[in-house]
Design a protein around this motif. Structure first.
Motif, PDB file in Angstrom:
ATOM      1  N   LEU A 121      -6.254  -4.703  -5.512  1.00 59.67           N
ATOM      2  CA  LEU A 121      -6.213  -4.662  -4.043  1.00 59.67           C
ATOM      3  C   LEU A 121      -7.568  -4.273  -3.468  1.00 59.67           C
ATOM      4  O   LEU A 121      -8.023  -4.839  -2.469  1.00 59.67           O
ATOM      5  CB  LEU A 121      -5.146  -3.662  -3.580  1.00 59.67           C
ATOM      6  N   LYS A 126       0.829  -1.210   0.000  1.00 52.38           N
ATOM      7  CA  LYS A 126       0.000   0.000   0.000  1.00 52.38           C
ATOM      8  C   LYS A 126       0.860   1.254   0.000  1.00 52.38           C
ATOM      9  O   LYS A 126       0.585   2.226  -0.717  1.00 52.38           O
ATOM     10  CB  LYS A 126      -0.934   0.001   1.224  1.00 52.38           C
ATOM     11  N   LEU A 171      -4.022  -1.277  -7.885  1.00 53.59           N
ATOM     12  CA  LEU A 171      -4.888  -0.774  -6.813  1.00 53.59           C
ATOM     13  C   LEU A 171      -6.314  -1.281  -6.975  1.00 53.59           C
ATOM     14  O   LEU A 171      -6.989  -1.570  -5.979  1.00 53.59           O
ATOM     15  CB  LEU A 171      -4.869   0.755  -6.789  1.00 53.59           C
ATOM     16  N   VAL A 192      -6.633   1.398   1.158  1.00 53.02           N
ATOM     17  CA  VAL A 192      -6.574   0.907  -0.218  1.00 53.02           C
ATOM     18  C   VAL A 192      -7.599   1.630  -1.085  1.00 53.02           C
ATOM     19  O   VAL A 192      -7.302   2.064  -2.204  1.00 53.02           O
ATOM     20  CB  VAL A 192      -6.815  -0.620  -0.263  1.00 53.02           C
TER      21      VAL A 192
END
Length: 484
Positions: free
Chosen positions: A186, A164, A183, A196
């Motif tokens: 995630l 992160k 991202l 996130v």
């Protein structure tokens, strides 16, 4: 090159580039327990629990004998006489931290965290290099035992936080297009991780997909409300408002990082086992709570401070501290009861709590302020620690002196008792000098007994001796005897 060990993936050892055969899985589990951290004595009974857990009904017939067999085979496998040292109580692996990839990785992450605001480009380079040390999806892959499982969980959480941070640095450096796809993955895999989602929203907006960013925010807000009954963290709310207004959101938020820990005790002795267990507990996933308790003078407060310093690297977003001095006052950032302590904590975290807010509202704001951050809370002698516990994934608490019933049911509790005689001797020697202690072993033993082997009383006696170099230890013993 010498002997080097890899833990970030399958457990491996190489000697001058040649891979060593480390044997059976349980043998590898013993090696893993001796490598984290290396150079420290690990008690045999601790190794037994590391392999087979705390339920002795699940242990093999002769667990101590099996540990000895594994150690014997490891000595042969490592091929370095004197490297794996056995004592009456356990074993020690004499290798430097630099020989273990885990500690280089953790040092790199800590360096990147320290650089992320002053030099984000350098921080990203350091962090990417550190993450490159991983040689597989899981640390200690294939190594059995409860200890290896705890380490895997801790390192998985730390790796996730580092990833992160890497994407956050990408956004700070304008690399939003590169960061968007990872991202998105995630965010899909961690639907409740607000940091996130903050980074994902920012990447979407920076890539010109503002409507999609706002829709993703509304989905997250509804999910948090429906599943947890919570509003999004202030950082997310702020970002959504900036996107709606068309403002350019701040890429790298400069949140305060409080550092409220008292100074560490430089000469703490005799607590290696408790420190090891405490570190394991506090570095675990979730929001661990560690309780330390013992009789007056046992040094539970000093141990709590020492442990907090030992794990400070795992909580780069700050450390908070509150101490109850007496029935009439507390030592912390604010002064007063739990509400005042929470208000002080909130100010230290960059919030501005309303002076009229009640305990419930302050508690909610406290948890929201901690969301997405890794903060350690140290409480010493606080009668009612409950409202001050972070209860947020990624954060942890060390509580000294609280009643057992005041802690959550899943808290890890460690008893802190008197020192062993040899540890009491070492403490006295460190303060008054080894030669003075060595000259009068009988008087030193009597003095340690008078003090009940309690660290606080031993320190008081040792300070008295250190301030009177003309006194012998025997004279101090007589001085105590005359005063009852």
């Amino acid at each position: 090159m010498g002997l080097v060990f890899s833990l970030l993936g399958p457990l491996r050892a190489r000697s001058d580039g040649r891979e060593l055969d480390l044997g059976r899985p349980q043998q590898r589990a013993v090696l893993a327990a001796l490598l984290i951290p290396p150079g420290q004595l690990v008690a045999t009974d601790r190794l037994v629990e590391d392999l087979w857990g705390g339920d002795d009904t699940r242990w093999p017939k002769d667990p101590v004998g099996q540990i000895g067999t594994h150690v014997h085979r490891l000595r042969r496998a490592l091929g370095a006489p004197g490297l794996l040292v056995g004592t009456a109580g356990g074993y020690r692996l004499e290798v430097p931290r630099t020989a273990v990839d885990l500690f280089g990785y953790e040092a790199g992450v800590a360096e990147a965290v320290a650089l992320r605001h002053q030099d984000p480009l350098r921080a990203r380079e350091v962090l990417q290099r550190a993450l490159g040390a991983w040689q597989g999806p899981h640390a200690l892959d294939g190594v059995p035992g409860t200890f290896a499982e705890r380490v895997r969980e801790r390192l998985a959480a730390g790796r996730f936080a580092a990833v992160k941070a890497l994407h956050g640095l990408d956004l700070a450096l304008g690399r939003h297009a590169e960061a968007l796809e990872p991202l998105a993955g995630l965010a899909a895999g961690h639907p409740r991780d607000e940091e996130v989602h903050r980074l994902h929203l920012l990447a979407l907006h920076r890539c010109g997909r503002t409507a999609q960013a706002l829709a993703a925010y509304e989905d997250l807000r509804e999910r948090l409300d429906g599943e947890l009954g919570l509003e999004p963290a202030p950082a997310l709310v702020e970002l959504a408002e900036q996107i709606r207004r068309g403002d350019a959101p701040v890429l790298l938020r400069r949140l305060p990082r409080p550092g409220q820990l008292p100074p560490d005790i430089p000469d703490l002795v005799g607590r290696a086992v408790q420190v090891r267990e405490a570190e394991r507990a506090l570095r675990a996933d979730g929001s661990p709570v560690l309780g330390l308790s013992g009789p007056a003078g046992s040094g539970a407060s000093a141990l709590a401070v020492h442990v907090a310093h030992a794990v400070r690297d795992a909580f780069p977003d700050g450390q908070l501290y509150a101490r109850e001095l007496s029935a009439g006052g507390r030592e912390h950032a604010g002064g007063g009861g739990s509400g005042a302590v929470l208000a002080g904590f909130l100010r230290a975290l960059g919030e501005r709590p309303d002076s009229s807010a009640g305990l419930v509202e302050l508690s909610a704001r406290y948890r929201a302020a901690l969301a997405g951050r890794r903060v350690l809370v140290l409480l010493d002698g606080v009668a009612e620690p409950g409202p001050l516990l972070p209860s947020v994934p990624g954060c942890a608490a060390v509580v000294a002196g609280a009643e057992p019933g005041a802690l959550p049911g899943d808290a890890v509790r460690l008893a802190v008792g008197p020192l062993e005689p040899h540890d009491a001797f070492e403490l006295l020697a460190r303060i008054v000098g080894a030669e003075r202690v060595r000259r009068e072993p009988d008087a030193v033993a009597e003095l340690a007994g008078i003090c009940g082997y309690l660290p606080v009383l031993l320190r008081t006696a040792a300070d008295r001796l250190a301030a009177r170099p003309q006194w012998s230890v025997a004279e101090l013993v007589r001085w105590f005897a005359e005063r009852g």
